[in-house]
Design an enzyme around this catalytic site. Structure first.
Site, PDB file in Angstrom:
ATOM      1  N   MET B   1      -4.807 -12.964  75.062  1.00 46.95           N
ATOM      2  CA  MET B   1      -3.576 -13.944  74.809  1.00 46.95           C
ATOM      3  C   MET B   1      -2.326 -13.193  75.831  1.00 46.95           C
ATOM      4  O   MET B   1      -2.898 -12.825  76.782  1.00 46.95           O
ATOM      5  CB  MET B   1      -3.293 -14.270  73.482  1.00 46.95           C
ATOM      6  CG  MET B   1      -4.235 -14.611  72.602  1.00 46.95           C
ATOM      7  SD  MET B   1      -4.646 -16.441  73.122  1.00 46.95           S
ATOM      8  CE  MET B   1      -3.402 -17.150  71.570  1.00 46.95           C
ATOM      9  N   CYS B   2      -1.252 -13.220  75.231  1.00 50.34           N
ATOM     10  CA  CYS B   2      -0.228 -13.078  75.919  1.00 50.34           C
ATOM     11  C   CYS B   2       0.538 -14.497  76.291  1.00 50.34           C
ATOM     12  O   CYS B   2      -0.095 -15.160  76.666  1.00 50.34           O
ATOM     13  CB  CYS B   2      -0.235 -11.942  77.100  1.00 50.34           C
ATOM     14  SG  CYS B   2      -0.575 -10.175  76.642  1.00 50.34           S
ATOM     15  N   GLY B   3       1.778 -14.247  76.273  1.00 50.73           N
ATOM     16  CA  GLY B   3       2.507 -15.336  76.766  1.00 50.73           C
ATOM     17  C   GLY B   3       3.414 -15.092  77.871  1.00 50.73           C
ATOM     18  O   GLY B   3       4.102 -14.076  77.977  1.00 50.73           O
ATOM     19  N   ARG B  32       1.198 -16.623  70.996  1.00 53.04           N
ATOM     20  CA  ARG B  32       0.199 -15.790  72.001  1.00 53.04           C
ATOM     21  C   ARG B  32       0.597 -14.268  72.178  1.00 53.04           C
ATOM     22  O   ARG B  32      -0.303 -13.732  72.926  1.00 53.04           O
ATOM     23  CB  ARG B  32       0.677 -16.465  73.237  1.00 53.04           C
ATOM     24  CG  ARG B  32       0.304 -17.891  73.478  1.00 53.04           C
ATOM     25  CD  ARG B  32       0.139 -18.245  74.986  1.00 53.04           C
ATOM     26  NE  ARG B  32      -0.651 -17.590  75.745  1.00 53.04           N
ATOM     27  CZ  ARG B  32      -2.061 -18.299  75.779  1.00 53.04           C
ATOM     28  NH1 ARG B  32      -2.218 -19.332  75.391  1.00 53.04           N
ATOM     29  NH2 ARG B  32      -2.899 -17.576  76.708  1.00 53.04           N
ATOM     30  N   THR B 149       5.629 -12.209  76.107  1.00 54.35           N
ATOM     31  CA  THR B 149       5.315 -11.903  74.966  1.00 54.35           C
ATOM     32  C   THR B 149       4.102 -11.127  74.715  1.00 54.35           C
ATOM     33  O   THR B 149       3.144 -11.614  75.460  1.00 54.35           O
ATOM     34  CB  THR B 149       5.301 -13.181  73.777  1.00 54.35           C
ATOM     35  OG1 THR B 149       4.425 -13.953  74.195  1.00 54.35           O
ATOM     36  CG2 THR B 149       6.747 -13.880  73.807  1.00 54.35           C
TER      37      THR B 149
END
Lengths: 230, 298
Positions: B1-3, B32, B149
């Protein structure tokens, strides 16, 4: 309008909306549902199993109409990844573009995307129909097993890689065909199929402009002498 | 994930609201990446000959006042510390390399997060909403912002491993994805005198691009060169004092959505982080194509 129910996702939690669609709509005599302020929420109208007309205002997030059965869903905006994933029947219409993996693994129903579809459109399609008004990204119809995909624009890399029995009709340029995919002559049944799918989608092209892509079926049996040449 | 989150304001009158517009974008990407967050803010450059250096107090209780006294005693030129908890921005005419050497010796608990004329960098562990509140990022003013994020997948959860990563002056990068050859990139760069502060894969990409720019490439060319050097799947979002740039790998494995109006360009991993922006309903909304470089100038 009789039988109309409206929801505003800025006010009502999506879980409540989906619960209504799953469990309450039919008992309440509701036939038509409008959902406002979609604002990219995930799984809007996923898992529907009733002959509802559902309109979604705005851009939808992931998995809109996933597993849809019977419902006719219209998105007045774009759709995120996995729109109509594993759809069984009914229809989904997207006015804008659809992100990756549109109609992945759909078993039935009709998915219409008026704009472009991103990569992997119709991956592992198992029986549904997908019509794309614009272009599709790379790896579309990868390992598609049954069903039909009509592409009115261009296709990216590796179209139809490792196809089984699904058939692709493409009108524009194809950047490359995937392993085992090949062009085949259009027959009367193909022209009729394209005509029918375009009409159902509200798109106006001549079926004569489309080419048929299907599996050469060379991958159906393991060939130890192929030396990885596919 | 990660945003990933990016916002560039074309309309100058909106610049007072950069933080106010950005904060809900960042918080919207919490699911995320809930473990860390970071924000690179670009604003009007400081005077020529002055550098703006973002600092983070790692270990122990932050005591910027005594550090500022020691710094002033060590360097004669004018300097100014602006502190927010563990974070401080130092404005100084002292050469950044001298500053870096001094901190390494006198205050090894302090990390240099960024160096430049326009960039301020904040990054820390915790949920995005906590980090926005901790540093008052919703009040930020400036021209553009690149933020992230993090959901850690390949290296530790520490402030240093949070994104954005920086290298050189006024350059930062955030990343959603993972690289498979960061150690090879590192092996290529370290003999050139390029030093790394973490074992994070994103840092390898960041230092690779900055190295290419020092060698004369513009950012777009550096990124294009990266397609053959950086293996993995990625959406990279980058900021310099003059531009914001986004690029995805050949398979567009990781999501990104762009909304552009006459007033701004806004980018996030998912549309729901853009939904609150003024006029977004009439924005041109699209997804970046694989291996196509999209760039907007300030």
């Amino acid at each position: 309008m009789e039988g109309l129910k409206q929801f505003d996702l800025a006010v009502t939690p999506l879980r409540e909306v989906n619960r209504f669609l799953h469990l309450e709509a039919q008992g309440a005599g509701v036939r038509h549902v409008k959902i406002f302020n979609a604002d990219g929420a995930h799984s809007i109208a996923a898992g529907c199993h009733a002959p509802l007309d559902i309109e979604v205002d705005g851009h939808a997030g992931y998995y809109l109409g996933g597993m849809n059965m019977q419902a006719n869903i219209t998105v007045h905006g774009n759709a995120g990844p996995g729109v109509g994933e594993n759809m069984m029947s009914g229809s989904i219409r997207v006015a804008g573009f659809a992100s990756t993996a549109a109609g992945a693994s759909a078993h039935g129903g009709l998915l219409v995307i008026h704009g472009d579809a991103a990569l992997r459109c119709g991956i592992s399609l198992k029986g549904g129909d997908i019509v794309v008004g614009g272009n599709v990204g790379g790896f579309s119809a990868f390992m598609a097993q049954a069903g039909r995909i009509v592409i009115c624009g261009d296709a990216g890399d590796a179209l139809g890689d490792s196809l089984y029995e699904a058939v692709i009709y493409v009108r524009g340029q194809v950047r490359s065909l995937g392993a085992d995919a090949r062009y085949e002559p259009m027959g009367d049944a193909d022209f009729a199929a394209v005509q029918q799918l375009l009409a159902a989608s509200g798109l106006n092209h001549s079926p004569r402009e489309f080419r048929r892509v299907a599996s050469a079926k060379t991958l159906y049996h393991w060939n130890a002498d192929a030396n990885q040449e596919y | 994930m990660c945003g990933i989150v990016g916002l560039l304001l074309k309309e100058p009158t909106l610049r007072d609201k950069l933080g106010e517009l950005m904060a809900p974008m960042l918080i919207g990407m919490t699911s995320r990446g809930p473990d860390s967050a970071g924000v690179a803010l670009f604003s009007e450059p400081v005077d020529d000959g002055v550098s703006k250096i973002s600092l983070f107090w790692g270990e122990g209780v932050a005591d910027w006042k005594s550090l500022a006294r020691d710094f002033s005693a060590a360097f004669s030129g004018k300097s100014q510390f602006t502190e927010t908890g563990r974070h401080a921005v130092l404005q100084t005419a002292t050469a950044p390399e001298d500053v870096r050497r001094w901190f390494a010796a006198a205050a090894p608990q302090v990390y240099l997060l960024s160096v430049g004329s326009s960039i301020d960098l904040y990054k820390d562990i915790g949920a995005p909403a906590q980090i926005v509140a901790r540093y008052g990022l919703d009040k930020a003013v400036g021209t553009h912002v690149v933020a992230h994020t993090r959901m850690a997948t390949e290296s530790a959860v520490t402030p240093a491993h949070a994104h954005p990563f920086t290298a050189g002056r006024d350059f930062c990068l955030v990343h959603n994805g993972s690289l498979s050859n960061p150690h090879l990139v590192r092996k290529k760069l370290e003999p050139l005198g390029i030093t790394f502060v973490t074992d994070n894969d994103t840092e390898a990409a960041c230092r690779f691009f900055e190295w290419r720019m020092r060698e004369g490439d513009d950012l777009t060319t550096a990124v294009q060169r990266g397609f053959s050097e950086l293996d993995g799947f990625f959406t990279f979002l980058m900021g310099t004092d003059k531009e914001m740039l986004i690029v995805r790998d050949a398979f567009a494995c990781k999501p990104a959505v762009v909304a552009e109006t006459d007033d701004y360009v806004a980018i996030a991993s998912e549309f729901r982080s853009l939904a609150h922006l003024p006029g977004v309903r009439h924005a041109h909304v699209f997804e970046p194509k694989p291996e196509e470089v999209y760039s907007w100038k300030v």
